[in-house]
Design a protein around this motif. Sequence first.
Motif, PDB file in Angstrom:
ATOM      1  N   ASP A   1      -2.929   9.100  -1.590  1.00  0.00           N
ATOM      2  CA  ASP A   1      -2.390   9.464  -0.278  1.00  0.00           C
ATOM      3  C   ASP A   1      -1.532  10.726  -0.389  1.00  0.00           C
ATOM      4  O   ASP A   1      -1.594  11.605   0.469  1.00  0.00           O
ATOM      5  CB  ASP A   1      -1.530   8.329   0.297  1.00  0.00           C
ATOM      6  CG  ASP A   1      -2.371   7.206   0.902  1.00  0.00           C
ATOM      7  OD1 ASP A   1      -3.611   7.313   0.858  1.00  0.00           O
ATOM      8  OD2 ASP A   1      -1.783   6.231   1.394  1.00  0.00           O
ATOM      9  N   VAL A   2      -0.741  10.785  -1.464  1.00  0.00           N
ATOM     10  CA  VAL A   2       0.120  11.961  -1.653  1.00  0.00           C
ATOM     11  C   VAL A   2      -0.742  13.211  -1.800  1.00  0.00           C
ATOM     12  O   VAL A   2      -0.501  14.232  -1.154  1.00  0.00           O
ATOM     13  CB  VAL A   2       1.046  11.794  -2.875  1.00  0.00           C
ATOM     14  CG1 VAL A   2       1.813  13.084  -3.145  1.00  0.00           C
ATOM     15  CG2 VAL A   2       2.022  10.649  -2.656  1.00  0.00           C
ATOM     16  N   SER A   3      -1.790  13.122  -2.629  1.00  0.00           N
ATOM     17  CA  SER A   3      -2.650  14.301  -2.824  1.00  0.00           C
ATOM     18  C   SER A   3      -3.273  14.719  -1.503  1.00  0.00           C
ATOM     19  O   SER A   3      -3.310  15.906  -1.178  1.00  0.00           O
ATOM     20  CB  SER A   3      -3.790  14.014  -3.792  1.00  0.00           C
ATOM     21  OG  SER A   3      -3.336  13.315  -4.888  1.00  0.00           O
ATOM     22  N   ALA A   4      -3.741  13.731  -0.730  1.00  0.00           N
ATOM     23  CA  ALA A   4      -4.422  14.074   0.520  1.00  0.00           C
ATOM     24  C   ALA A   4      -3.460  14.734   1.502  1.00  0.00           C
ATOM     25  O   ALA A   4      -3.756  15.787   2.061  1.00  0.00           O
ATOM     26  CB  ALA A   4      -5.038  12.825   1.142  1.00  0.00           C
ATOM     27  N   ILE A   5      -2.310  14.144   1.679  1.00  0.00           N
ATOM     28  CA  ILE A   5      -1.399  14.668   2.695  1.00  0.00           C
ATOM     29  C   ILE A   5      -0.791  16.000   2.217  1.00  0.00           C
ATOM     30  O   ILE A   5      -0.504  16.881   3.016  1.00  0.00           O
ATOM     31  CB  ILE A   5      -0.311  13.630   3.088  1.00  0.00           C
ATOM     32  CG1 ILE A   5       0.313  13.968   4.445  1.00  0.00           C
ATOM     33  CG2 ILE A   5       0.765  13.486   2.043  1.00  0.00           C
ATOM     34  CD1 ILE A   5      -0.542  13.664   5.631  1.00  0.00           C
ATOM     35  N   THR A   6      -0.637  16.147   0.907  1.00  0.00           N
ATOM     36  CA  THR A   6      -0.139  17.418   0.367  1.00  0.00           C
ATOM     37  C   THR A   6      -1.176  18.514   0.587  1.00  0.00           C
ATOM     38  O   THR A   6      -0.834  19.649   0.948  1.00  0.00           O
ATOM     39  CB  THR A   6       0.199  17.276  -1.124  1.00  0.00           C
ATOM     40  OG1 THR A   6       1.094  16.180  -1.283  1.00  0.00           O
ATOM     41  CG2 THR A   6       0.845  18.528  -1.674  1.00  0.00           C
ATOM     42  N   ALA A   7      -2.450  18.158   0.408  1.00  0.00           N
ATOM     43  CA  ALA A   7      -3.517  19.136   0.668  1.00  0.00           C
ATOM     44  C   ALA A   7      -3.514  19.539   2.136  1.00  0.00           C
ATOM     45  O   ALA A   7      -3.637  20.714   2.475  1.00  0.00           O
ATOM     46  CB  ALA A   7      -4.872  18.550   0.278  1.00  0.00           C
TER      47      ALA A   7
ATOM     48  N   SER B   1       2.868   0.700  -4.425  1.00  0.00           N
ATOM     49  CA  SER B   1       2.946   1.971  -3.714  1.00  0.00           C
ATOM     50  C   SER B   1       2.878   1.790  -2.201  1.00  0.00           C
ATOM     51  O   SER B   1       2.180   0.917  -1.710  1.00  0.00           O
ATOM     52  CB  SER B   1       1.775   2.848  -4.133  1.00  0.00           C
ATOM     53  OG  SER B   1       1.784   3.014  -5.506  1.00  0.00           O
ATOM     54  N   SER B   2       3.574   2.660  -1.494  1.00  0.00           N
ATOM     55  CA  SER B   2       3.466   2.695  -0.040  1.00  0.00           C
ATOM     56  C   SER B   2       2.156   3.383   0.306  1.00  0.00           C
ATOM     57  O   SER B   2       1.658   4.214  -0.448  1.00  0.00           O
ATOM     58  CB  SER B   2       4.598   3.502   0.575  1.00  0.00           C
ATOM     59  OG  SER B   2       5.782   3.288  -0.117  1.00  0.00           O
ATOM     60  N   ARG B   3       1.628   3.037   1.465  1.00  0.00           N
ATOM     61  CA  ARG B   3       0.416   3.694   1.943  1.00  0.00           C
ATOM     62  C   ARG B   3       0.703   4.351   3.291  1.00  0.00           C
ATOM     63  O   ARG B   3       1.476   3.832   4.087  1.00  0.00           O
ATOM     64  CB  ARG B   3      -0.730   2.679   2.132  1.00  0.00           C
ATOM     65  CG  ARG B   3      -1.153   1.927   0.889  1.00  0.00           C
ATOM     66  CD  ARG B   3      -1.617   2.810  -0.252  1.00  0.00           C
ATOM     67  NE  ARG B   3      -2.681   3.730   0.072  1.00  0.00           N
ATOM     68  CZ  ARG B   3      -3.952   3.595  -0.302  1.00  0.00           C
ATOM     69  NH1 ARG B   3      -4.319   2.550  -1.002  1.00  0.00           N
ATOM     70  NH2 ARG B   3      -4.857   4.510   0.007  1.00  0.00           N
ATOM     71  N   ILE B   4       0.030   5.460   3.519  1.00  0.00           N
ATOM     72  CA  ILE B   4       0.165   6.136   4.815  1.00  0.00           C
ATOM     73  C   ILE B   4      -0.789   5.461   5.790  1.00  0.00           C
ATOM     74  O   ILE B   4      -1.994   5.431   5.560  1.00  0.00           O
ATOM     75  CB  ILE B   4      -0.163   7.627   4.690  1.00  0.00           C
ATOM     76  CG1 ILE B   4       0.825   8.291   3.719  1.00  0.00           C
ATOM     77  CG2 ILE B   4      -0.125   8.311   6.063  1.00  0.00           C
ATOM     78  CD1 ILE B   4       0.509   9.733   3.393  1.00  0.00           C
ATOM     79  N   THR B   5      -0.244   4.895   6.875  1.00  0.00           N
ATOM     80  CA  THR B   5      -1.096   4.161   7.807  1.00  0.00           C
ATOM     81  C   THR B   5      -1.272   4.896   9.131  1.00  0.00           C
ATOM     82  O   THR B   5      -2.155   4.585   9.896  1.00  0.00           O
ATOM     83  CB  THR B   5      -0.509   2.772   8.125  1.00  0.00           C
ATOM     84  OG1 THR B   5       0.821   2.956   8.600  1.00  0.00           O
ATOM     85  CG2 THR B   5      -0.482   1.907   6.882  1.00  0.00           C
ATOM     86  N   ARG B   6      -0.382   5.851   9.388  1.00  0.00           N
ATOM     87  CA  ARG B   6      -0.477   6.527  10.667  1.00  0.00           C
ATOM     88  C   ARG B   6      -0.073   7.972  10.472  1.00  0.00           C
ATOM     89  O   ARG B   6       0.927   8.248   9.817  1.00  0.00           O
ATOM     90  CB  ARG B   6       0.478   5.829  11.648  1.00  0.00           C
ATOM     91  CG  ARG B   6       0.434   6.360  13.033  1.00  0.00           C
ATOM     92  CD  ARG B   6       0.959   5.338  14.041  1.00  0.00           C
ATOM     93  NE  ARG B   6       0.618   5.845  15.360  1.00  0.00           N
ATOM     94  CZ  ARG B   6       1.461   6.557  16.108  1.00  0.00           C
ATOM     95  NH1 ARG B   6       2.670   6.794  15.694  1.00  0.00           N
ATOM     96  NH2 ARG B   6       1.075   7.016  17.274  1.00  0.00           N
ATOM     97  N   VAL B   7      -0.862   8.885  11.003  1.00  0.00           N
ATOM     98  CA  VAL B   7      -0.534  10.306  10.937  1.00  0.00           C
ATOM     99  C   VAL B   7      -0.582  10.844  12.349  1.00  0.00           C
ATOM    100  O   VAL B   7      -1.613  10.760  13.011  1.00  0.00           O
ATOM    101  CB  VAL B   7      -1.543  11.075  10.044  1.00  0.00           C
ATOM    102  CG1 VAL B   7      -1.213  12.559  10.037  1.00  0.00           C
ATOM    103  CG2 VAL B   7      -1.548  10.521   8.622  1.00  0.00           C
TER     104      VAL B   7
ATOM    105  N   LEU C   1      -7.315   9.904   3.262  1.00  0.00           N
ATOM    106  CA  LEU C   1      -6.192   9.024   3.602  1.00  0.00           C
ATOM    107  C   LEU C   1      -6.769   7.635   3.849  1.00  0.00           C
ATOM    108  O   LEU C   1      -6.952   7.214   4.987  1.00  0.00           O
ATOM    109  CB  LEU C   1      -5.471   9.550   4.842  1.00  0.00           C
ATOM    110  CG  LEU C   1      -4.722  10.852   4.658  1.00  0.00           C
ATOM    111  CD1 LEU C   1      -4.338  11.452   6.009  1.00  0.00           C
ATOM    112  CD2 LEU C   1      -3.467  10.640   3.820  1.00  0.00           C
ATOM    113  N   MET C   2      -7.090   6.958   2.755  1.00  0.00           N
ATOM    114  CA  MET C   2      -7.928   5.769   2.873  1.00  0.00           C
ATOM    115  C   MET C   2      -7.271   4.604   3.609  1.00  0.00           C
ATOM    116  O   MET C   2      -7.958   3.694   4.038  1.00  0.00           O
ATOM    117  CB  MET C   2      -8.399   5.305   1.490  1.00  0.00           C
ATOM    118  CG  MET C   2      -9.459   6.212   0.881  1.00  0.00           C
ATOM    119  SD  MET C   2     -10.841   6.612   2.001  1.00  0.00           S
ATOM    120  CE  MET C   2     -11.639   5.014   2.123  1.00  0.00           C
ATOM    121  N   ALA C   3      -5.961   4.610   3.751  1.00  0.00           N
ATOM    122  CA  ALA C   3      -5.317   3.464   4.413  1.00  0.00           C
ATOM    123  C   ALA C   3      -4.944   3.792   5.860  1.00  0.00           C
ATOM    124  O   ALA C   3      -4.345   2.984   6.539  1.00  0.00           O
ATOM    125  CB  ALA C   3      -4.083   3.042   3.633  1.00  0.00           C
ATOM    126  N   VAL C   4      -5.322   4.983   6.304  1.00  0.00           N
ATOM    127  CA  VAL C   4      -4.850   5.395   7.631  1.00  0.00           C
ATOM    128  C   VAL C   4      -5.587   4.621   8.721  1.00  0.00           C
ATOM    129  O   VAL C   4      -6.792   4.408   8.655  1.00  0.00           O
ATOM    130  CB  VAL C   4      -4.964   6.927   7.812  1.00  0.00           C
ATOM    131  CG1 VAL C   4      -6.376   7.359   8.183  1.00  0.00           C
ATOM    132  CG2 VAL C   4      -3.986   7.414   8.864  1.00  0.00           C
TER     133      VAL C   4
END
Length: 956
Positions: free
Chosen positions: A380-386, A421-427, A445-448
């Motif tokens: 999730d960090v890699s995806a959102i950082t990208a 780990s926390s997961r990003i569920t909403r963007v 963002l597989m958990a979004v």
Amino acid sequence: MRKRTSWLLLLLLGLAATAGVLEARAQPDSNGFVSIDCGLPGTANYVDDATKLSYAPDAAFTEAGSNQNISDQYITSTLSKRYLSLRSFPSGMRNCYTVQSLEAGLKYLLRAEFMYGNYDGLNKPPIFDLYAGVNLWSRVNVSSSGDVEILEAIVVVPDDILQVCLVNTGSGTPFISALELRPLMNSIYPQANATQGLLLLARINFGESDAIVRYPDDPRDRIWIPWVDDTLWDVISTNDTVQSNLDYDSFEPPSKVMQTAIVPRNSNGSNDINLYWISEMLRRGQAPEYIPIMHFSEVQVLQSNDMREFTVGINNLQWPAFSPVYLSSYALYTSDPLPPATSYDVFLSATTNSTLPPLINAVEVYSIISTTNVGTDSSDVSAITAIKGEYRVQKNWAGDPCNPKTYAWDGLTCSYAISSSSRITRVNISFSGLDGDVSDSFANLMAVQDLDLSHNNFTGSIPNILSQLTSLRFLDLSSNQLSGSIPPGLLKRIQDGSLDLRYGNNPNLCTNVDSCKPPIKRKSKLAIYIVVPVVLVAVIVSVVGLVILFLRRKRQGSTSTRNTVKPQNEEPMSYAVASLPPSDAYGQSSLKLENRRFTYKELEMITNNFQHVLGQGGFGKVYDGFLEDGTQVAVKLRSQSSNQGVKEFLSEAQILTRIHHKNLVSMIGYCKDGQYMALVYEYMSEGTLQEQIAGKDRNVKHLTWRQRLRAALDSAHGLEYLHKGCNPPLIHRDVKATNILLNAKLEAKIADFGLSRAFNYDNEAHISTNTLVGTPGYVDPEYQATMQPTTKSDVYSFGVVLLELVTGRQAILYDPKPTNIIQWVRQRLARGNIEDIVDKRMCGEYDVNSVWKVADIALKCTMQATAQRPTMTDVVAQLQECVELEEGHRTGDEGHRTGDGTRGNFTGSSNNDLDLGYHTYVANRQSTKVTQTSTAFEMDQNFGKVPRMGKGPVAR
Ligand SMILES: *[C@@H]1O[C@H](CO)[C@@H](O)[C@H](O)[C@H]1NC(C)=O
Ligand SMILES: *[C@@H]1O[C@H](CO)[C@@H](O)[C@H](O)[C@H]1NC(C)=O
Ligand SMILES: *[C@@H]1O[C@H](CO)[C@@H](O)[C@H](O)[C@H]1NC(C)=O
Ligand SMILES: *[C@@H]1O[C@H](CO)[C@@H](O)[C@H](O)[C@H]1NC(C)=O
């Protein structure tokens, strides 16, 4: 006579500064060291004269803040170069340095240095917090303008990157002068592990008079502060190397440090060494937990009849007597923290047999910092950082995306689990001025579950890869510049109800999947088999058996209708659509209808010659049917005898081609073949909500309250989508229980859009029609008066549906003379008795608060004045709370299982004001919530917080 000397004052001695120049490097050096001179301009590294270590400017490690220089008055010839400049972070709550290429799981020594030097001319050193990753490292309290504050911690770094973050706590602008990372072996400092780190209070080298010992004398580059006190101690030393063997000593003190020691001064009259440090009580009375480590080595060659033997104790704790070994280091320490105390007295006393006084070479004191907070899932960090990098997002996007909770990135919502780990569920990055393509990184963002990209300037097509986000339930792409079509994967997700996609106001987006592709030629007879939406084609291929079924049915159909089918009238759909009023905002998309077209002949095959009637509406009959792939459908055929409904038919066809939502019945195709007009829908096996409430046949089990609530919430979602998700908004204009359909899973969907109209808020001229439409009992009185429907007209009608759900009665009931359900309910509720109105067939199986609340929502929806009615968005939120109440009722207190017929459950009031009970209840509920939240917040704030001690051990 006691003399107290603070080790901190000694810190500023003798760190010389000169500069050499090397290329900038954002990587650890050959030792694995990372040395950053914060605020240093340019890209060139330089070599520190004292350590010969190369310091890099910090631009490669952080993206925020500004370079500053300390004021001239604090510059001295001995001040190290790295203290001359600093980086300050005037904006943003949290700003971070990101250090990469570390070894995941390895123990590191972290050091942050702060020299304020009145750089901002305010002469007011700030106080702020420093985080190592997602765990609080320490509060930074720079006590004076001319001091250097050094914070050091030993922590296990969980990932190959570490973020060191400065958090503004409202007491001045955070800044930093230098940041250093030194790898340690994992066997060293066994007290530090994955869940706890060590925060340095003091590290003292006794007997050295002037120079700080660090790299290269200490290969781990710890900073050892020299300490001598001529009035109390004599210094003894050796020129020979003191060995440190990790088998016996877990700390590897450098020989340089161990070569000097102190002994009590002869003239002192005492044979003891006494030191102490004072604990500073933390806020809320929680004391830091200290771990002491004391280093000993004999440095003198003893005479044969000499003996140096002594005991060491701290407060009530005492180690057995021992004799230090010549030129070999030995440590006394605790594995667990010392029992809390206000002060810690260290005493070294010679035993009675000892001929020599005690000695001590060095001491370290640490406190424990908790490192149990876990960061966000690394993918999730890699995806959102990208994503952050691609769009240069202008938000507080620094540090860990989700942690600590208080500093989570704006627009992100995360799920938190204990020790994972926390997961990003909403963007939500709507209204962020983003442009360019929709990045494939979103698909990582597989958990979004909820992705809102609306109101940006995204261009290009919608990536189909987004359909692989299995958790995704809601995707808002509306109000962008997207083009192309809705990719098949997403369309499939919409149709199976697993995704709510909003894509309105993308002028170049083609919203009919088929028309956006090269047209399929339909010249040969064979082509009939593929005249179905593209989405379905894939299914056909895999279900060969059903194709056989189709062939069989086709033959049946064609034998019986061969002679009755007229040649196709190829009048294009668009002609008819063009005749719609120009005010219809959906007219422009008319051409796109063309490819979802069935011939009348095909309909005959699909419905097996219109064999089975599902229902009958004003428009005509609805028939049961099966597509080639076996999908069950409902075919609504316009009655040939009727001249009515052409406009409604076209309007509905247009709307359903454009909008897709899991709570709106979806259209599979249409037929406009000569005089024949039909719409083909997904099959809703459980019929209308009205039938379900009435109990269409006696064997059918009546809907439970929970099922009713669910149906209410589903249909509210559907309407909310029409009002808010569509641009311009759509007004349904005929919301009623017979226009809400239920599928096999009892999921409710809004149907029948024949009267729906676009409603343009920007356009002052509201839709005004000469004919009042709607169904008696459901029509908004204000609409009736003004002839101007609004979204609140739908809200009114929906309120009536809610009352039907609560009471099990129809919109107009006979009691004994015709009465509007709203009057009927208001009269009874005025007596304060809910049992009077609730559908008896639910047998009391409901949470009375939840029923009260739905009744209250219904009455608000049906207020006379439009402005007093809630929006569908409010209704959805309120119904969601009702569902929660009901869930709580089912899982929780059995004592509330049946309503007692009064609202006494939550208020003692028995007056006629319906709202009072409900509002009292909500108010109580909310105040509880707020308390809990603020408690949780306070706990978060304090968690693991250990302020830095002002004083290290002092002599006594
Ligand atoms: C770290 O050490 C503490 C204290 O000894 C212990 O309670 C904790 O379980 C350890 N954590 C790990 C991950 O080993
Ligand atoms: C260590 O070496 C220095 C310089 O060679 C000398 O002055 C000093 O006396 C020596 N100390 C001991 C304890 O041998
Ligand atoms: C002191 O020395 C005597 C004689 O050598 C011995 O018996 C005694 O145990 C020693 N005491 C300690 C505390 O070591
Ligand atoms: C999109 O871009 C156009 C021109 O580039 C600009 O005028 C407009 O304000 C942008 N809209 C948004 C929502 O950023």
